[in-house]
Design an enzyme around this catalytic site. Structure first.
Site, PDB file in Angstrom:
ATOM      1  N   GLU A   1       0.695  -1.336   0.038  1.00  0.00           N
ATOM      2  CA  GLU A   1       0.057   0.114  -0.103  1.00  0.00           C
ATOM      3  C   GLU A   1       0.863   1.112   0.122  1.00  0.00           C
ATOM      4  OE1 GLU A   1      -3.188   0.970  -0.289  1.00  0.00           O
ATOM      5  OE2 GLU A   1      -2.396   2.966   0.046  1.00  0.00           O
TER       6      GLU A   1
ATOM      7  N   THR B   1     -13.670  -7.623  -1.003  1.00  0.00           N
ATOM      8  CA  THR B   1     -12.806  -6.504  -0.437  1.00  0.00           C
ATOM      9  C   THR B   1     -13.686  -5.319   0.148  1.00  0.00           C
ATOM     10  OG1 THR B   1     -12.673  -5.171  -2.453  1.00  0.00           O
ATOM     11  CG2 THR B   1     -11.195  -7.024  -2.450  1.00  0.00           C
ATOM     12  N   GLU B   2     -13.122  -4.375   0.770  1.00  0.00           N
ATOM     13  CA  GLU B   2     -14.011  -3.377   1.255  1.00  0.00           C
ATOM     14  C   GLU B   2     -14.760  -2.527   0.271  1.00  0.00           C
ATOM     15  OE1 GLU B   2     -10.407  -2.948   4.550  1.00  0.00           O
ATOM     16  OE2 GLU B   2     -10.342  -2.116   2.488  1.00  0.00           O
ATOM     17  N   TYR B   3     -13.983  -2.378  -0.949  1.00  0.00           N
ATOM     18  CA  TYR B   3     -14.740  -1.651  -2.149  1.00  0.00           C
ATOM     19  C   TYR B   3     -15.595  -2.592  -2.721  1.00  0.00           C
ATOM     20  CZ  TYR B   3     -11.909   2.606  -1.919  1.00  0.00           C
ATOM     21  OH  TYR B   3     -11.657   3.894  -1.925  1.00  0.00           O
ATOM     22  N   GLU B   4     -15.403  -3.775  -2.742  1.00  0.00           N
ATOM     23  CA  GLU B   4     -16.293  -5.125  -3.552  1.00  0.00           C
ATOM     24  C   GLU B   4     -17.452  -4.630  -2.763  1.00  0.00           C
ATOM     25  OE1 GLU B   4     -14.419  -8.615  -4.005  1.00  0.00           O
ATOM     26  OE2 GLU B   4     -16.091  -9.611  -4.677  1.00  0.00           O
TER      27      GLU B   4
ATOM     28  N   ASP C   1      -7.056   2.058  -8.390  1.00  0.00           N
ATOM     29  CA  ASP C   1      -7.294   3.537  -8.869  1.00  0.00           C
ATOM     30  C   ASP C   1      -7.678   3.574 -10.329  1.00  0.00           C
ATOM     31  OD1 ASP C   1      -7.438   4.276  -6.123  1.00  0.00           O
ATOM     32  OD2 ASP C   1      -5.226   5.128  -6.133  1.00  0.00           O
TER      33      ASP C   1
HETATM   34  N1  SAM Z   1      -7.996  -2.968  -2.645  1.00  0.00           N
HETATM   35  C1  SAM Z   1      -8.788  -2.268  -1.704  1.00  0.00           C
HETATM   36  C2  SAM Z   1     -10.158  -2.707  -1.859  1.00  0.00           C
HETATM   37  O1  SAM Z   1     -10.619  -3.402  -2.937  1.00  0.00           O
HETATM   38  O2  SAM Z   1     -10.992  -2.567  -0.820  1.00  0.00           O
HETATM   39  C3  SAM Z   1      -8.643  -0.728  -2.016  1.00  0.00           C
HETATM   40  C4  SAM Z   1      -9.126  -0.179  -3.225  1.00  0.00           C
HETATM   41  S1  SAM Z   1      -8.497   1.529  -3.251  1.00  0.00           S
HETATM   42  C5  SAM Z   1      -9.579   2.234  -4.696  1.00  0.00           C
HETATM   43  C6  SAM Z   1      -6.875   1.559  -4.006  1.00  0.00           C
HETATM   44  C7  SAM Z   1      -5.878   1.440  -3.382  1.00  0.00           C
HETATM   45  O3  SAM Z   1      -4.603   1.567  -3.947  1.00  0.00           O
HETATM   46  C8  SAM Z   1      -5.539   2.921  -2.353  1.00  0.00           C
HETATM   47  O4  SAM Z   1      -5.636   2.284  -1.008  1.00  0.00           O
HETATM   48  C9  SAM Z   1      -4.354   3.292  -2.906  1.00  0.00           C
HETATM   49  O5  SAM Z   1      -3.653   4.017  -1.976  1.00  0.00           O
HETATM   50  C10 SAM Z   1      -3.612   2.150  -3.510  1.00  0.00           C
HETATM   51  N2  SAM Z   1      -2.568   2.423  -4.664  1.00  0.00           N
HETATM   52  C11 SAM Z   1      -2.944   2.932  -5.693  1.00  0.00           C
HETATM   53  N3  SAM Z   1      -1.795   3.049  -6.457  1.00  0.00           N
HETATM   54  C12 SAM Z   1      -0.746   2.430  -5.896  1.00  0.00           C
HETATM   55  C13 SAM Z   1       0.442   2.052  -6.020  1.00  0.00           C
HETATM   56  N4  SAM Z   1       0.975   2.759  -7.178  1.00  0.00           N
HETATM   57  N5  SAM Z   1       1.178   1.507  -5.200  1.00  0.00           N
HETATM   58  C14 SAM Z   1       0.929   1.048  -3.912  1.00  0.00           C
HETATM   59  N6  SAM Z   1      -0.621   1.359  -3.802  1.00  0.00           N
HETATM   60  C15 SAM Z   1      -1.350   1.996  -4.378  1.00  0.00           C
END
Ligand code: SAM
Length: 214
Positions: free
Chosen positions: A68, A192-195, A117
């Protein structure tokens, strides 16, 4: 997932025994931490870590690494580990762009990408974790026949991800536009949380499974 900056989170993470520190100093630190030969599976962009924590709890014979970028988010995953520690899970705070500096060639058995993202602007396409630039990095660290599992509710990101697959390097083993309606692919699915959030809002979940060919 960007939580408000939590004051002191960087210092807290720096002192945590559940985080691999100075991970870019040399490769091999992850294997050294686990000190066993079990397969290593990683989640990139794990957010607060609900998915990978549950995977690790259910599969003690696999080593898991949660990656993360943001300290304030990683902090939540660490707090969960402090409540109920697992010896087959560790975290790294890093930008996934540096992934080939951390893992050795063929070191990783499987990569999970969940609700990455979307970076909607075209000029940011190479920052998407499913872009050809990231697939090239994954190819370096993933063993032959290793898998990438990707889930998202974002249809544009999913189409992009499918277009980025180079068939010389990758075989598309499975693909669905509605994971929760696909009995076979959904078997054993860990949300996942988002799912949980997006499927409760009625959004179908896309998923693919890619396999490194050679
Ligand atoms: N995977 C989790 C879920 O499905 O609930 C979180 C989804 S959240 C939209 C995307 C996560 O990816 C964020 O916490 C963000 O900080 C992390 N993230 C985005 N780009 C990243 C990168 N290049 N390296 C590491 N983490 C990254």
């Amino acid at each position: 997932m960007r939580l408000k900056n939590v004051p002191g989170s960087k210092e807290y993470i720096a002192a945590s025994k559940f985080v691999i520190h100075d991970e870019t100093e040399r490769k091999g630190k992850v294997r050294e931490y686990f000190s066993n030969d079990k397969p290593i599976r990683i989640e990139i962009g794990m957010g607060k870590g609900q998915f990978i924590y549950e995977l690790a709890r259910l599969n003690p014979d696999i080593n898991y690494v949660g990656i993360e970028k943001y300290s304030s988010v990683l902090l939540r995953a660490i707090q969960k580990m402090e409540e109920e520690p697992l010896d087959n899970l560790i975290f790294i705070r890093m930008d996934a762009e540096e992934i080939t500096d951390v893992f050795d060639k063929d070191e990783v058995d499987r990569i999970y990408l969940n609700f990455s993202d979307p970076w909607p602007k075209d000029r940011h396409a190479k920052r998407r974790l499913e872009s050809r630039q990231f697939l090239a990095r994954y190819k370096e660290i993933l063993k032959s026949k290793g898998l990438i599992e990707f889930k998202t509710d974002n249809n544009d990101l999913f189409e992009f991800a499918l277009e980025e697959i180079n068939e010389e390097d990758w075989a598309l083993l499975a693909c669905t536009r509605d994971l929760h309606a696909d009995a076979k692919l959904n078997e054993g699915n860990i949300m996942t949380e988002y799912e949980a959030k997006f499927s409760a809002a009625g959004n179908p979940i896309n998923k693919y499974i890619l396999q490194r060919k050679s």
